[in-house]
Design a protein around this motif. Structure first.
Motif, PDB file in Angstrom:
ATOM      1  N   GLY A  44      27.834 -21.778-127.020  1.00 54.33           N
ATOM      2  CA  GLY A  44      28.471 -21.934-128.320  1.00 54.33           C
ATOM      3  C   GLY A  44      29.941 -21.564-128.338  1.00 54.33           C
ATOM      4  O   GLY A  44      30.567 -21.555-129.409  1.00 54.33           O
ATOM      5  N   LEU A  45      30.517 -21.260-127.158  1.00 57.73           N
ATOM      6  CA  LEU A  45      31.923 -20.836-127.104  1.00 57.73           C
ATOM      7  C   LEU A  45      32.800 -21.842-126.358  1.00 57.73           C
ATOM      8  O   LEU A  45      33.881 -21.499-125.874  1.00 57.73           O
ATOM      9  N   ASP A  46      32.371 -23.077-126.268  1.00 62.18           N
ATOM     10  CA  ASP A  46      33.149 -24.079-125.543  1.00 62.18           C
ATOM     11  C   ASP A  46      34.555 -24.237-126.118  1.00 62.18           C
ATOM     12  O   ASP A  46      35.512 -24.528-125.378  1.00 62.18           O
ATOM     13  N   HIS A  47      34.696 -24.005-127.412  1.00 65.58           N
ATOM     14  CA  HIS A  47      36.008 -24.183-128.032  1.00 65.58           C
ATOM     15  C   HIS A  47      37.024 -23.153-127.541  1.00 65.58           C
ATOM     16  O   HIS A  47      38.233 -23.399-127.582  1.00 65.58           O
ATOM     17  N   PRO A  89      40.417 -16.491-131.743  1.00 68.34           N
ATOM     18  CA  PRO A  89      39.507 -15.975-132.770  1.00 68.34           C
ATOM     19  C   PRO A  89      38.659 -14.854-132.178  1.00 68.34           C
ATOM     20  O   PRO A  89      38.546 -14.703-130.955  1.00 68.34           O
ATOM     21  N   ALA A  90      38.035 -14.075-133.031  1.00 73.92           N
ATOM     22  CA  ALA A  90      37.313 -12.870-132.594  1.00 73.92           C
ATOM     23  C   ALA A  90      36.273 -13.155-131.520  1.00 73.92           C
ATOM     24  O   ALA A  90      36.123 -12.397-130.560  1.00 73.92           O
ATOM     25  N   GLU A  91      35.550 -14.275-131.665  1.00 75.52           N
ATOM     26  CA  GLU A  91      34.462 -14.554-130.708  1.00 75.52           C
ATOM     27  C   GLU A  91      34.984 -14.932-129.323  1.00 75.52           C
ATOM     28  O   GLU A  91      34.225 -14.974-128.354  1.00 75.52           O
ATOM     29  N   CYS A  92      36.302 -15.177-129.223  1.00 79.83           N
ATOM     30  CA  CYS A  92      36.875 -15.601-127.935  1.00 79.83           C
ATOM     31  C   CYS A  92      37.659 -14.493-127.229  1.00 79.83           C
ATOM     32  O   CYS A  92      38.217 -14.729-126.153  1.00 79.83           O
TER      33      CYS A  92
END
Length: 398
Positions: free
Chosen positions: A64-67, A78-81
Motif C-alpha cells: 500500500g506504499l507504492d506511492h 507524507p507520514a506513512e512514507c
C-alpha cells in the motif's frame, strides 16, 4: 503431501546468512522443503520470542506504499512514507546461486510470513498442519544431529539440547522454528551432514554482478589476486569498540611475522589532533611516515617487507586519520582502504532496488569483504561474523 520447514529471520545481513545456513542444514536433515524469507536490509530487527518477533516482521511491509517511491526528490514525504527509504528486502538469489543449492536441498521462496500466505500457497490448515517450536531465549536450544554425540552442550550460551529425532517425529506439514541464529546452532557431526554443510559453504559465495565487477577492479589495481594481504578491522560499534586497540596490535604482530619487518623502536603514535595525513602532521618518531600510491607500491612489490601491499576492510571512519590505525600506516606505506578507490564505486552507489531504495550502504561492506578475501593472507576481527565469513568461506573460495 510436501512437508516444509519455516523460521523467523532477524538481525543484520551476516546473522541472517548464518540463520539461512542453519535452516538449510535442518531442512536437509528432516527431508523438508525450506521456506526461505527475503533478506531484510535496514535497521536490524532484534531477536524476540516467537509471537513478538513474528508480529514485528509482519509489520515490516510496504504493501500500500507504492506511492512513496514516486515522490520527487526534495518533495515533502507524507507520514506513512517517512521510513520508506530506510529499509528494503531482496531475495537471496541476489547474492548467492540459490539454484545450485536447490539441486541438493529443495527450497521455496516465502515473501510473506503470515499463516494466511501458507494457507493460500501451500494448501495447509494453520490449525492442524503447523507445529511451532517456541524459543524462550535468544539461544534457547542447540540442535544435535548425532544421537551418540559426545560433544558437550555449551551451557554458557544454550539452555538445552534439542535432539533431531524430536523434530523428525513431527508429522505436521509445516514445522515452524523461531530463531535459528548462531554459528553451530545446528550441528553437523554425521559424515553426510558435514558433507552437505561443506557444500553449502562452497555455494554461499557472494556473486552479485556489481559486487564481482567492482571488487575485481579494485583487486586489479592492487596488483591482482593473491598479491596483497587482506585485513578486516571492526572497530566502530558494540562489543568491538573496547577491544579494538588490542585487536589491531595483534594484527600488527601478524603482519610483522609474515613480512619480516623490524618494528620502529620505542614507537609512539601522535595524538589524533596531530596525526593527519598532511605535511602539517610533522615528523613522527623522527621520520615522516612514507606514503606511496598504488602504482608506486606495485613497482616495489618485489621488495616485500614494509612494501607489502595491504588492504584493510573496516567500518572505521577515515582510517588514515584514525589514531587506532596509525601504527599500521606508519610501518607499512602500502596500506589501502576502500576510500582509496572511490572512483570505482560509482555503479555500486547508483544501484537501487525495485522499490527505489538505494543498496549502496549494504553493498559497500560486501565489496570490502570480497576484496579482503582475495589476498594471499587474511586476518580478521575475533567474534566478527563478517570476519568469520571471509576467513572460512570467501578466502578459501577465491
Amino acid at each position: 503431501n510436501e512437508r516444509y520447514l519455516a523460521y523467523l529471520p532477524h538481525s543484520g545481513f551476516h546473522n541472517q546468512r548464518i540463520t539461512l545456513e542453519n535452516a538449510l542444514l535442518l531442512a536437509n536433515y528432516l527431508n523438508r522443503t525450506l521456506l526461505v524469507p527475503p533478506v531484510f536490509l535496514g535497521p536490524a530487527t532484534e531477536w524476540r520470542e516467537f509471537d513478538i518477533l513474528l508480529r514485528r516482521i509482519l509489520l515490516q511491509t510496504k504493501r500500500g506504499l507504492d506511492h512513496c517511491g514516486r515522490i520527487g526528490k526534495g518533495d515533502p514525504l507524507p507520514a506513512e512514507c517517512l521510513n520508506y527509504y530506510s529499509w528494503t528486502t531482496v531475495e537471496w538469489d541476489f547474492f548467492y546461486d540459490m539454484e545450485k543449492i536447490n539441486e541438493v536441498q529443495p527450497w521455496k521462496y516465502r515473501p510473506d510470513h503470515s499463516f494466511a500466505w501458507m494457507e493460500a500457497n501451500l494448501g495447509i490448515d494453520r490449525n492442524k498442519d503447523v507445529h511451532i517450536v517456541y524459543d524462550q531465549a535468544h539461544y534457547d536450544y542447540q540442535i544435535y544431529d548425532n544421537p551418540n554425540s559426545t560433544y558437550p552442550l555449551d551451557k554458557n550460551r544454550y539452555l538445552r539440547k534439542l535432539e533431531l529425532k524430536e523434530l523428525s517425529d513431527r508429522t505436521e506439514r509445516v514445522l515452524h522454528m523461531g530463531s535459528l541464529f548462531a554459528t553451530g546452532r545446528v550441528r553437523a557431526e554425521l559424515p553426510e551432514h558435514k558433507a552437505f554443510q561443506d557444500y553449502l559453504r562452497r555455494s554461499m559465495i557472494l556473486s552479485t554482478p556489481v559486487l564481482t565487477k567492482t571488487s575485481n577492479a579494485i583487486v586489479d589495481k592492487l596488483g591482482g589476486l593473491g598479491t596483497f594481504v587482506g585485513l578486516h578491522l571492526r572497530v566502530g560499534d558494540g562489543m568491538f569498540v573496547l577491544p579494538a586497540p588490542e585487536n589491531i596490535e595483534n594484527m600488527f604482530k601478524s603482519l610483522v611475522n609474515i613480512t619480516g619487518i623490524t618494528p620502529i623502536p620505542n614507537y609512539q603514535a601522535l595524538p589524533a589532533s596531530t596525526a593527519g595525513d598532511s605535511a602539517a602532521a610533522g615528523d613522527r618518531n623522527n621520520n615522516r611516515p612514507e606514503r606511496l600510491d598504488v602504482a608506486q607500491c606495485r613497482a616495489r612489490k618485489s621488495e616485500g617487507g614494509r612494501y607489502t601491499t595491504i588492504y584493510i576492510a573496516t567500518d572505521g571512519v577515515y582510517p588514515r586519520r584514525n589514531i587506532l590505525f596509525r601504527k599500521l600506516f606508519d610501518h607499512f606505506p602500502c596500506i589501502f582502504t576502500l576510500d582509496d578507490f572511490s572512483d570505482l564505486l560509482d555503479e555500486l552507489k547508483d544501484k537501487k532496488n525495485y522499490d527505489g531504495v538505494g543498496l549502496s550502504k549494504d553493498l559497500i561492506p560486501m565489496v570490502d569483504a570480497v576484496v579482503s578475501a582475495k589476498g594471499s593472507h587474511f586476518f580478521g576481527t575475533p567474534k566478527s561474523t563478517f570476519s568469520t565469513y571471509v576467513s572460512k568461506q570467501l578466502h578459501p573460495a577465491f
